[in-house]
Enzyme design. Structure first.
Site, short mmCIF file in Angstrom:
data_model
loop_
_atom_site.label_atom_id
_atom_site.label_comp_id
_atom_site.label_asym_id
_atom_site.label_seq_id
_atom_site.Cartn_x
_atom_site.Cartn_y
_atom_site.Cartn_z
CB CYS A 82 -3.60 7.42 -9.10
SG CYS A 82 -3.23 8.35 -7.59
CB CYS A 107 1.85 9.21 -4.24
SG CYS A 107 1.42 7.83 -3.18
CB CYS A 120 0.84 2.79 -7.36
SG CYS A 120 -0.71 2.55 -6.49
CB CYS A 147 -5.46 6.39 -1.72
SG CYS A 147 -4.51 4.94 -2.20
CB CYS A 172 3.82 -11.41 0.26
SG CYS A 172 4.90 -11.17 1.66
#
Ligand SMILES: C[S@@+](CC[C@H](N)C(=O)[O-])C[C@H]1O[C@@H](n2cnc3c(N)ncnc32)[C@H](O)[C@@H]1O
Length: 423
Positions: free
Chosen positions: A87, A95, A98, A172, A380
């Site tokens: 990316c 960004c 991630c 993205c 999670c």
């Protein structure tokens, strides 16, 4: 130590080490996607690096006595798992979406396993081997549901790491193409954010949010259509051999293969038998309860508990063909759960899939107090799981088995399914 830091930050306007550059040898990965290094007696949490690397870091945040945060801005000795980032928007200062674009997929699985193992060891005193299983489809173009931020002039993007700044994006690469195109291919003047989801029929739902996070309008774009329309009915999803309805951008597993994988793991751990009672807590649209209901048969009972009214309505529709399953709308908290259990009697199996914070001490104690033969915990956040496993252990439940899934490739997130049985 706290005082020494306070005087240092006040002397230089509160910035401390921010902007300082120095070399470190990077230590183990930690919960949250960074690795741990040390410099002049302090802990440095370093992003954009890997254990064992020798890097130059630049300090990005220094607000605590014991540690500061930094980005690896130059790699002097690279780890074998380092790759070119696929990316173009990721990297130091870019960004914040991630954590591990610079890590091979196999390397990401190893890092996630280390994090889960460390959390269980530190917070629950358990020492067990952990393997993180990859889902089908590779590490890119898996995100079927996302929230994008919108900057003041209407440009869409994602936020810089630990910042409110929006990094404008044309694409993205972890988001499925129709979702990325629907949001990033246009401007959203006046919006604060846009939620997007693509269902299994390829219908793209976008929900525009204002600057306070309130939904102001929803549109759907059907495959092959050019013009978005008002939504009619719910989004379609499939998992565990069944079709499911969910609210357009309401909760559903983000990775298209995740719901299937989690249903499989939950079913394998629960091994429900005819006539049993199952409690599905934090049930969303009824995914786990609906998957287990056929196993308990007509004499059994499945009670799904969920707080969100729209999710409960979807669960009602999803479970309509399963008379043994019912949906209760309410908060899973200690008093509410105690009241429900008074009415229900002892459940044989409790499945729970709480939000990131976990179920917490009180709810975990009430679950253990109900005495189910099995607790299947879908988590999670491995830290929250480990804390609740420790509470359940104190109340007589031992961790019997654990599976972990890479439901969020390129990020530090990992989904675990744990089986606890009475010790
Ligand atoms: C991680 S999702 C799981 C949903 C479902 N198990 C699935 O996999 O599709 C958590 C769900 O818990 C619900 N929830 C959050 N806090 C709750 C609470 N205190 N009581 C009941 N439900 C809650 C949310 O609305 C959300 O649907």
């Amino acid at each position: 130590m706290a005082e020494r830091r306070r005087s240092r930050t006040s002397a230089d306007g509160g910035a401390g080490w921010v902007g300082n550059r120095f070399e470190v040898t990077v230590g183990p990965v930690a919960h949250g996607g960074h690795c741990v290094a040390r410099h002049e007696g302090r802990v440095v949490f370093v992003r954009h690096t890997l254990p064992g690397e020798r890097v130059v870091v630049e300090v990005t945040e220094d607000r605590h006595a014991g540690f500061c945060r930094a980005d690896a801005v130059e790699v002097l000795e690279a780890a074998p798992d380092r790759i070119e980032r696929p990316c173009p928007y990721s990297g130091p200062g870019k960004c914040g979406g991630c954590d591990w674009q610079h890590v091979s997929h196999a390397g990401q699985l190893t890092l996630k396993a280390a994090v889960v193992r460390e959390q269980l060891s530190r917070l629950a005193g358990l020492d067990l081997p952990v393997t993180v299983e990859a889902l089908p489809g590779g590490p890119l173009r898996w995100r079927s549901r996302a929230r994008f931020a919108v900057e003041r002039t209407g440009g869409p993007g994602l936020r810089r790491h630990r910042s409110h700044d929006v990094v404008l994006l044309d694409d993205c690469p972890i988001t499925v193409e129709p979702a990325a195109a629907a949001v990033l291919g246009q401007r959203w003047p006046g919006a604060g954010a846009v939620d997007v989801a693509v269902d299994s029929a390829g219908v793209v739902t976008t929900t525009r949010l204002d600057r306070r996070g309130q939904a102001t309008s929803t549109r759907v774009l059907r495959p092959g259509a050019d013009v978005p329309e008002e939504p009619v009915g719910r989004a379609q999803r499939s998992a565990g051999g069944r079709d499911w309805e969910v609210e357009g951008t309401g909760f559903w597993q983000v990775h298209p293969a995740a719901a299937d994988a989690l249903v499989g793991a939950v079913s394998d751990f629960a091994v429900v038998r005819p006539g049993e009672t199952v409690l599905d807590l934090y049930a969303g649209a009824g995914l786990f309860g609906g998957a287990l209901a056929p196993g308990v048969g007509a004499q059994g009972r499945v009670v799904c508990v969920e707080s969100d009214a729209a999710a409960c309505a979807a669960a009602d529709a999803n479970l309509a063909d399963l008379p043994q399953a019912e949906v209760w709308q309410g908060d899973v908290d200690a008093p509410g759960l105690t009241e429900l259990l008074d009415e229900l009697g002892r459940p044989d199996v409790v499945v729970l899939d709480p939000p990131r914070a976990g179920a917490g001490r009180e709810v975990s104690r009430v679950i253990a107090g109900a005495g189910p033969r099995a607790v299947v915990y879908v988590a999670c956040d491995p830290a929250a799981l480990a804390r609740d496993v420790a509470v359940l252990a104190g109340a007589g439940y031992r961790l019997e088995a654990l599976r972990a899934f890479d439901c969020f490739p390129m990020t530090a997130h990992v989904e675990c399914v744990a089986l606890l049985v009475r010790a």
